[in-house]
Write a protein that holds these residues in place. Structure first.
Motif, mmCIF file in Angstrom:
data_model
loop_
_atom_site.group_PDB
_atom_site.id
_atom_site.type_symbol
_atom_site.label_atom_id
_atom_site.label_comp_id
_atom_site.label_asym_id
_atom_site.label_seq_id
_atom_site.Cartn_x
_atom_site.Cartn_y
_atom_site.Cartn_z
ATOM 1 N N LEU A 87 0.803 -1.227 0.000
ATOM 2 C CA LEU A 87 0.000 0.000 0.000
ATOM 3 C C LEU A 87 0.843 1.288 0.000
ATOM 4 O O LEU A 87 0.632 2.156 -0.860
ATOM 5 C CB LEU A 87 -0.959 0.011 1.195
ATOM 6 N N PRO A 88 1.831 1.434 0.938
ATOM 7 C CA PRO A 88 2.607 2.673 0.937
ATOM 8 C C PRO A 88 3.379 2.877 -0.374
ATOM 9 O O PRO A 88 3.454 3.990 -0.896
ATOM 10 C CB PRO A 88 3.596 2.491 2.104
ATOM 11 N N MET A 89 3.904 1.776 -0.918
ATOM 12 C CA MET A 89 4.670 1.866 -2.164
ATOM 13 C C MET A 89 3.758 2.313 -3.322
ATOM 14 O O MET A 89 4.120 3.157 -4.145
ATOM 15 C CB MET A 89 5.275 0.490 -2.486
ATOM 16 N N ILE A 90 2.573 1.750 -3.368
ATOM 17 C CA ILE A 90 1.636 2.103 -4.445
ATOM 18 C C ILE A 90 1.238 3.588 -4.333
ATOM 19 O O ILE A 90 1.156 4.297 -5.340
ATOM 20 C CB ILE A 90 0.379 1.182 -4.397
ATOM 21 N N GLU A 91 1.032 4.036 -3.102
ATOM 22 C CA GLU A 91 0.711 5.467 -2.884
ATOM 23 C C GLU A 91 1.809 6.357 -3.458
ATOM 24 O O GLU A 91 1.545 7.308 -4.183
ATOM 25 C CB GLU A 91 0.594 5.750 -1.376
ATOM 26 N N GLN A 92 3.070 5.997 -3.109
ATOM 27 C CA GLN A 92 4.236 6.766 -3.578
ATOM 28 C C GLN A 92 4.295 6.798 -5.104
ATOM 29 O O GLN A 92 4.468 7.847 -5.715
ATOM 30 C CB GLN A 92 5.515 6.063 -3.114
ATOM 31 N N VAL A 93 4.156 5.619 -5.690
ATOM 32 C CA VAL A 93 4.257 5.509 -7.149
ATOM 33 C C VAL A 93 3.122 6.290 -7.809
ATOM 34 O O VAL A 93 3.319 6.977 -8.816
ATOM 35 C CB VAL A 93 4.240 4.023 -7.577
ATOM 36 N N HIS A 94 1.949 6.202 -7.228
ATOM 37 C CA HIS A 94 0.807 6.953 -7.761
ATOM 38 C C HIS A 94 1.140 8.445 -7.807
ATOM 39 O O HIS A 94 0.986 9.106 -8.844
ATOM 40 C CB HIS A 94 -0.440 6.698 -6.907
ATOM 41 N N ASP A 95 1.652 8.964 -6.668
ATOM 42 C CA ASP A 95 1.963 10.401 -6.606
ATOM 43 C C ASP A 95 3.056 10.770 -7.614
ATOM 44 O O ASP A 95 2.960 11.789 -8.295
ATOM 45 C CB ASP A 95 2.398 10.797 -5.180
ATOM 46 N N SER A 96 4.094 9.919 -7.718
ATOM 47 C CA SER A 96 5.175 10.210 -8.688
ATOM 48 C C SER A 96 4.634 10.200 -10.112
ATOM 49 O O SER A 96 5.015 11.037 -10.934
ATOM 50 C CB SER A 96 6.293 9.169 -8.619
ATOM 51 N N LEU A 97 3.757 9.247 -10.403
ATOM 52 C CA LEU A 97 3.226 9.158 -11.770
ATOM 53 C C LEU A 97 2.353 10.367 -12.101
ATOM 54 O O LEU A 97 2.409 10.902 -13.213
ATOM 55 C CB LEU A 97 2.428 7.856 -11.955
ATOM 56 N N VAL A 98 1.583 10.824 -11.115
ATOM 57 C CA VAL A 98 0.740 12.005 -11.337
ATOM 58 C C VAL A 98 1.642 13.192 -11.674
ATOM 59 O O VAL A 98 1.420 13.914 -12.660
ATOM 60 C CB VAL A 98 -0.126 12.314 -10.093
ATOM 61 N N GLU A 99 2.678 13.360 -10.863
ATOM 62 C CA GLU A 99 3.605 14.488 -11.033
ATOM 63 C C GLU A 99 4.305 14.410 -12.399
ATOM 64 O O GLU A 99 4.338 15.366 -13.159
ATOM 65 C CB GLU A 99 4.629 14.446 -9.876
ATOM 66 N N LYS A 100 4.843 13.248 -12.668
ATOM 67 C CA LYS A 100 5.660 13.061 -13.878
ATOM 68 C C LYS A 100 4.845 13.227 -15.168
ATOM 69 O O LYS A 100 5.341 13.738 -16.154
ATOM 70 C CB LYS A 100 6.247 11.641 -13.824
ATOM 71 N N THR A 101 3.600 12.761 -15.161
ATOM 72 C CA THR A 101 2.836 12.713 -16.424
ATOM 73 C C THR A 101 1.920 13.925 -16.608
ATOM 74 O O THR A 101 1.182 13.982 -17.597
ATOM 75 C CB THR A 101 1.973 11.427 -16.498
ATOM 76 N N LYS A 102 1.971 14.873 -15.670
ATOM 77 C CA LYS A 102 0.993 15.970 -15.762
ATOM 78 C C LYS A 102 1.207 16.868 -16.989
ATOM 79 O O LYS A 102 0.285 17.545 -17.417
ATOM 80 C CB LYS A 102 0.965 16.786 -14.464
ATOM 81 N N VAL A 120 6.557 6.423 -17.493
ATOM 82 C CA VAL A 120 6.088 5.376 -16.562
ATOM 83 C C VAL A 120 7.261 4.445 -16.230
ATOM 84 O O VAL A 120 7.502 4.121 -15.057
ATOM 85 C CB VAL A 120 4.897 4.588 -17.171
ATOM 86 N N LYS A 121 7.995 4.059 -17.258
ATOM 87 C CA LYS A 121 9.136 3.155 -17.029
ATOM 88 C C LYS A 121 10.177 3.800 -16.129
ATOM 89 O O LYS A 121 10.756 3.147 -15.271
ATOM 90 C CB LYS A 121 9.776 2.752 -18.365
#
Ligand SMILES: O=P(O)(O)OC[C@H]1O[C@H](O[C@H]2O[C@H](CO)[C@@H](O)[C@H](O)[C@H]2O)[C@H](O)[C@@H](O)[C@@H]1O
Length: 372
Positions: free
Chosen positions: A208-223, A256-257
């Motif tokens: 769960l914590p890892m998925i949260e982190q990755v979610h936030d990074s992906l939002v930031e990176k792909t905006k 994403v990669k």
């Protein structure tokens, strides 16, 4: 029909097999009609996409991303040339309509408990551009409710369990969200099982914590990519590219990669115009199906007939389990030929609804019928 009661379609007219040459239901099914060129067997569907892929694989990425878009110009051109039509006809021989084969299918379920498994997006609701607007119609909801009155019924989705429940709104069902990594029994309890409502299984809770982190990074990176949408599915994350200009697909895939290279415990798979980020644990929709059958008391039973309906690559894991068990009915929802381990097909959610209503009607009539 085999000993285990596996139903596999062999439409006599279409296959044109001499009358006594093969049983009506064979497992594994014949892979081709005589004279029909058939493509390779089931692919490793839903397999992880190489996160560390180098430049040489970029072409593969684009092809894979294009392949998840049935409306792509190339496919349209092929259709115009008639190639696609021919391919579709050959494919339908191998994966006939579950509606056309309905009578044979239910005949083989006699004396067995049918258990129904339903994917959500593309199966119960039509595919739309905005994942937050993938509503299910009231008529479909009524159909699923009727099915659940007669058979144990589960929704198995890539979505977060709460989200899919918000769409389906039926408390009497089992729900397996996050590609089966979040399983819950019916809130109301069910006459099909003694199990009380509540979470049954969450095999990826430590992620769960890892998925949260990755979610936030992906939002930031792909905006910066117009149309890209990152969806938090609790134990997995979806990165949608349905509304992204094709010219930016590779950039998005690379982003994403690049986020995932710091997370070796996560893997990337691809669905319908979407990247799915998931824990590397050995758990998928197929495992969820087995888990639910076990919870319902049908672990090693021969008198159960699981019916699984889905449209996505991730549903292939469940179709494979049915094939491995030599038991059950896998139905792929698709208007286009696809490599699949499903035995039957339905074209779209409207046909899924028709199939579900026929199943309910058949069950009602068979209960009313005198048993001599
Ligand atoms: O297992 P499923 O229930 O089929 O969920 C798989 C993914 O479905 C959703 O995305 C898909 O449907 C969207 C709405 O129609 C569409 O916009 C998108 O392109 C499709 O990939 C959902 O949003 C994802 O999170 C699920 O993983």
């Amino acid at each position: 029909m085999t000993k285990q009661g596996m139903v596999v379609p062999v439409p006599e007219a279409a296959v044109a097999v001499p009358p006594n040459s093969a049983p009506l239901f064979q497992y594994p099914p014949p892979r081709a009609a005589p004279g029909v060129a058939v493509r390779k067997k089931c692919l490793q569907m839903g397999a992880g996409v190489g996160v560390g892929a180098g430049a040489g694989r970029i072409g593969g990425w684009v092809e894979s991303m294009r392949a998840s878009s049935p409306t792509h110009a190339k496919a349209a051109a092929a259709l115009a040339a008639g190639v696609e039509e021919e391919r579709y006809a050959a494919w339908m021989v191998k994966h006939p309509s579950a509606l056309a084969m309905f009578d044979q299918l239910v005949e083989a379920s006699k004396g067995k408990q049918i258990v129904v498994f339903l994917d959500y997006d593309g199966t119960l609701s039509p595919i739309v551009d905005d994942p937050d607007a993938a509503y299910m119609s009231d008529t479909m909801r009524r159909a699923v409710r009727s099915v659940a009155k007669h058979f144990p019924t589960a929704i198995v989705s890539g979505r977060c369990r709460d989200k899919v429940f918000e769409f389906v709104k039926l408390a009497e069902l089992y729900y397996a969200g996050s590609h089966g990594m979040d399983i819950k029994g019916p809130a109301k309890g069910s006459r099909h099982t003694k199990a009380k409502g509540g979470v049954l299984f969450q095999p990826a809770s430590q992620f769960l914590p890892m998925i949260e982190q990755v979610h936030d990074s992906l939002v930031e990176k792909t905006k910066c990519i117009p149309g890209a949408k990152v969806e938090n599915n609790k134990f997995c994350v979806s990165v949608h590219f349905r509304c992204v200009d094709e010219k930016s697909w590779i950039t998005l895939a690379d982003m994403v990669k690049s986020v995932l290279k710091d997370y070796p415990k996560l893997k990337l798979t691809q669905g319908r115009m979407v990247f799915e980020v998931r824990p590397t644990i050995k758990w998928d929709k197929g495992k969820a199906l087995e888990f639910l059958l076990e919870s319902l008391g049908y672990a090693d039973c021969t008198d159960v007939l699981p019916v699984y309906i889905g449209d996505d690559r991730t549903d292939e894991d469940a179709f494979k389990v049915l094939r491995k068990r030599g038991q059950g009915v896998g139905i792929l929802v698709s208007k286009h030929p696809k490599d699949t381990c499903a035995s039957y097909s339905l074209q779209e959610p409207a046909e899924v609804m028709e199939f579900l209503l026929r199943l309910v009607e058949w069950e009602r009539l068979s209960k009313a019928r005198p048993k001599w």
